[in-house]
Write a protein that holds these residues in place. Structure first.
Motif, short mmCIF file in Angstrom:
data_model
loop_
_atom_site.label_atom_id
_atom_site.label_comp_id
_atom_site.label_asym_id
_atom_site.label_seq_id
_atom_site.Cartn_x
_atom_site.Cartn_y
_atom_site.Cartn_z
N GLY A 161 41.08 35.95 44.64
CA GLY A 161 42.24 35.52 45.40
C GLY A 161 41.93 35.39 46.87
O GLY A 161 41.12 36.16 47.40
N ASP A 162 42.58 34.44 47.54
CA ASP A 162 42.31 34.27 48.96
C ASP A 162 43.14 35.21 49.84
O ASP A 162 43.04 35.17 51.07
N LYS A 163 43.95 36.09 49.19
CA LYS A 163 44.70 37.11 49.91
C LYS A 163 44.26 38.51 49.47
O LYS A 163 45.01 39.47 49.57
N TYR A 214 42.22 31.65 43.67
CA TYR A 214 43.66 31.57 43.44
C TYR A 214 44.38 31.68 44.79
O TYR A 214 44.33 32.73 45.43
N PRO A 215 45.05 30.64 45.22
CA PRO A 215 45.79 30.70 46.48
C PRO A 215 46.89 31.77 46.41
O PRO A 215 47.66 31.84 45.44
N GLY A 216 46.92 32.62 47.42
CA GLY A 216 47.95 33.64 47.51
C GLY A 216 47.74 34.86 46.64
O GLY A 216 48.58 35.77 46.64
N ALA A 217 46.64 34.91 45.91
CA ALA A 217 46.42 36.03 44.98
C ALA A 217 45.81 37.23 45.69
O ALA A 217 44.86 37.09 46.47
N PRO A 218 46.30 38.44 45.41
CA PRO A 218 45.75 39.67 45.97
C PRO A 218 44.71 40.27 45.03
O PRO A 218 44.31 39.64 44.04
#
Length: 299
Positions: free
Chosen positions: A247-249, A274-278
């Motif tokens: 994830g990018d977060k 995955y955009p926004g994934a922690p």
């Protein structure tokens, strides 16, 4: 409410309730197999489904229960899903030693060898992905078909003169100090970034309780193993199809320090961001992850 109650009531979607409560007809007889590490430590495991064997390796300080939503889904899609508790975690024995990365890789080898797995697909999250990499570096890929590294904390998160990626050792020592002085406070302080704002309180409670049930000395020893092993030399030895999901977060394992470094070091690997994934994307983005894993397994 204890962890088992949360799993079977608070989070009991049909398939997961079946996984937790199923009778003897649903459980594989092989689930009774006793897995012992080389030093005699007994490793608890779950064994669900029939077909291509998939071995799930858990995150730092979490047990095999963390994979409930992957096991429940993928075991119904033609895969034999095997998830085990790392030594000191969950229902496995809690020895006072043996938490070095080489020993943990040997424990994974004991799981694969005892269950006589061939062409196994290895899936690791966070520290579990690091153990997959070390297993391959130490034992090779003769019994491995593919590998999936999910939000993996690797190849090396300590900043050194030849490794600008990572944090100084002093930062990691400070983290260890927080574990040793007030582990529950550290867990709660770091809970929010692990999830998304949409994650239910029950889901957060389920995983947080798993974390808090891990003995503090074990959590400390496992983290020392993680920061104490440079896995960069192992990456060229991963010669099987490899999927890297990140994830990018991810605050626990920033993409630029871990996922991108793994993709650069493992020839032919595929990196899915995955955009926004922690860090906890195995629950926050479970449907996407489950479908991506299934597609990768079947390719």
């Amino acid at each position: 409410m204890n962890r088992r109650d949360i799993l079977t009531s608070g989070l009991a979607a049909g398939s997961v309730a079946a996984l937790a409560q199923a009778g003897p007809a649903a459980a594989r007889p092989k689930g009774a197999t006793v897995i012992q590490a080389k030093d005699g430590v007994r490793l608890f495991h779950r064994d669900w489904g029939e077909g291509q064997p998939v071995v799930f390796v858990s995150s730092w300080a979490l047990s095999s229960e963390m994979w409930a939503y992957q096991v429940a889904d993928l075991s119904e899609r033609g895969f034999r899903c095997i998830a085990f508790d790392r030594r000191g975690h969950g229902r496995s024995d809690v020895p006072g030693k043996g938490y070095e990365m080489d020993t943990l890789a040997d424990d994974l080898a004991a799981v694969i060898d005892t269950l006589d797995l061939k062409d196994a697909i290895l899936v690791g999250h966070s520290m579990g992905g690091a153990e997959v990499a070390r297993y391959i570096g130490r034992h090779g890929t003769a019994k491995v078909k593919k590998a999936a590294l999910v939000a993996t904390v690797a190849p090396y998160i300590v900043q050194t003169p030849d490794n600008p990626y990572g944090a100084p050792m002093a930062f990691h020592q400070n983290t260890l100090g927080q574990y040793a002085s007030d582990f529950p406070k550290w867990v709660m302080d770091n809970q929010a970034p692990f999830f998304t704002p949409e994650t239910s309180p029950a889901m957060k409670a389920w995983l947080t309780e798993q974390l808090l049930e891990t003995p503090v000395p074990v959590a400390i020893a496992a983290f020392k193993a993680l920061i104490g092993k440079d896995l960069r030399p192992d990456l060229p030895k991963i010669d099987r199809p490899t999927l890297i999901v990140h994830g990018d977060k991810d605050a626990s394992a920033p993409l630029a320090i871990t996922g991108q470094r793994l993709a650069a070091g493992i020839r032919g690997s595929e990196l899915k961001v995955y955009p926004g994934a922690p860090h906890g994307l195995f629950v926050t983005h479970m449907r996407q992850l489950n479908r991506d894993l299934e597609t990768f397994f079947k390719a």
